[in-house]
Scaffold this active site. Structure first.
Site, PDB file in Angstrom:
ATOM      1  N   ILE A 191       0.438  -1.372  -0.211  1.00 28.41           N
ATOM      2  CA  ILE A 191       0.169  -0.353  -0.257  1.00 28.41           C
ATOM      3  C   ILE A 191       0.674   0.904   0.020  1.00 28.41           C
ATOM      4  CG2 ILE A 191      -1.743  -1.293   0.903  1.00 28.41           C
ATOM      5  CD1 ILE A 191      -0.793  -0.427   3.671  1.00 28.41           C
ATOM      6  N   SER A 192      -0.022   2.031  -0.086  1.00 28.41           N
ATOM      7  CA  SER A 192       0.649   3.038  -0.917  1.00 28.41           C
ATOM      8  C   SER A 192       1.350   4.869   0.623  1.00 28.41           C
ATOM      9  CB  SER A 192       1.000   4.252  -1.991  1.00 28.41           C
ATOM     10  OG  SER A 192       0.906   4.039  -3.274  1.00 28.41           O
ATOM     11  N   THR A 193       0.119   4.566   1.226  1.00 28.82           N
ATOM     12  CA  THR A 193      -0.318   5.386   2.645  1.00 28.82           C
ATOM     13  C   THR A 193      -0.521   4.350   2.903  1.00 28.82           C
ATOM     14  OG1 THR A 193      -2.363   6.197   2.075  1.00 28.82           O
ATOM     15  CG2 THR A 193      -1.106   7.457   0.676  1.00 28.82           C
ATOM     16  N   GLN A 218      -3.915   3.412   3.555  1.00 33.68           N
ATOM     17  CA  GLN A 218      -4.091   2.427   2.715  1.00 33.68           C
ATOM     18  C   GLN A 218      -4.722   1.303   3.420  1.00 33.68           C
ATOM     19  OE1 GLN A 218      -2.187   2.493  -0.321  1.00 33.68           O
ATOM     20  NE2 GLN A 218      -4.130   3.857  -1.270  1.00 33.68           N
TER      21      GLN A 218
END
Length: 192
Positions: free
Chosen positions: A9-11, A14
């Site tokens: 996940i990028s952030t 999330q």
């Protein structure tokens, strides 16, 4: 022969739950994770650990292609490296499985399309640069250290200022001034 999962996940906001559920349903025995790591970053400790963990005959499983690759080029390169090690690759969402003949075909078609796209970009870039050159324009960054500024800086240096001080006075970076001074010295030596 193990199914090994990778989820990213990028952030921090999330949630990995969707990916983890899908990987568990696919039968992965172990899942490596990266949380809060953009796909564009080179440093992905979870992916690096997964790649080190994989052995010949294993299959790396991801929920979606974009979870693995930073770009199409990176994705193709990673899967080619896996293939060279005898490791398969599966993407659940796109239903790609390189352990099957059809999956290998689909992935090689992706590779060909990626190469085609790179070739088109290179071709268009070359044509654009040629058209600009034909109109007398040169690509690249604008020249900051103009001959007038370099001459002014040279006079200031001759009056006792340092290169840093002269660069600040003529409003160019000291690195640009050093490069321009070196180029003009090299050019002068070549002219003799």
């Amino acid at each position: 022969m193990a199914l090994v999962g990778y989820a990213r996940i990028s952030t921090a906001e999330q949630n990995l739950a969707l990916q983890l559920d899908a990987l568990a349903a696919a039968g992965t025995m172990r899942v490596f994770e990266d949380r809060g790591v953009s796909g564009a970053k080179r440093e992905r400790p979870g992916l690096d650990e997964a790649l080190r963990y994989l052995r010949e005959g294993d299959t790396l499983v991801v929920w979606k292609l974009d979870r693995l690759g930073r770009s199409m080029t990176h994705l193709l390169q990673t899967v080619a490296e896996l293939e060279a090690r005898g490791v398969g690759f599966r993407s659940l969402t796109e239903a790609i499985d390189t352990t099957t003949p059809t999956g290998r075909l689909v992935f090689h078609i992706f590779g060909a399309l990626g190469q085609f796209e790179r070739d088109l970009i290179r071709e268009r870039t070359g044509a654009g640069l040629a058209a600009a050159a034909a109109r007398g324009r040169k690509g690249g960054r604008p020249v900051v250290a103009t001959p007038e500024k370099v001459a002014r800086a040279r006079r200031l240096i001759g009056q006792g200022l340092t290169v840093r001080e002269a660069a600040a006075r003529v409003r160019i970076g000291k690195s640009a001034l050093y490069a321009a001074l070196k180029t003009s010295v090299d050019q002068g030596a070549a002219d003799k």
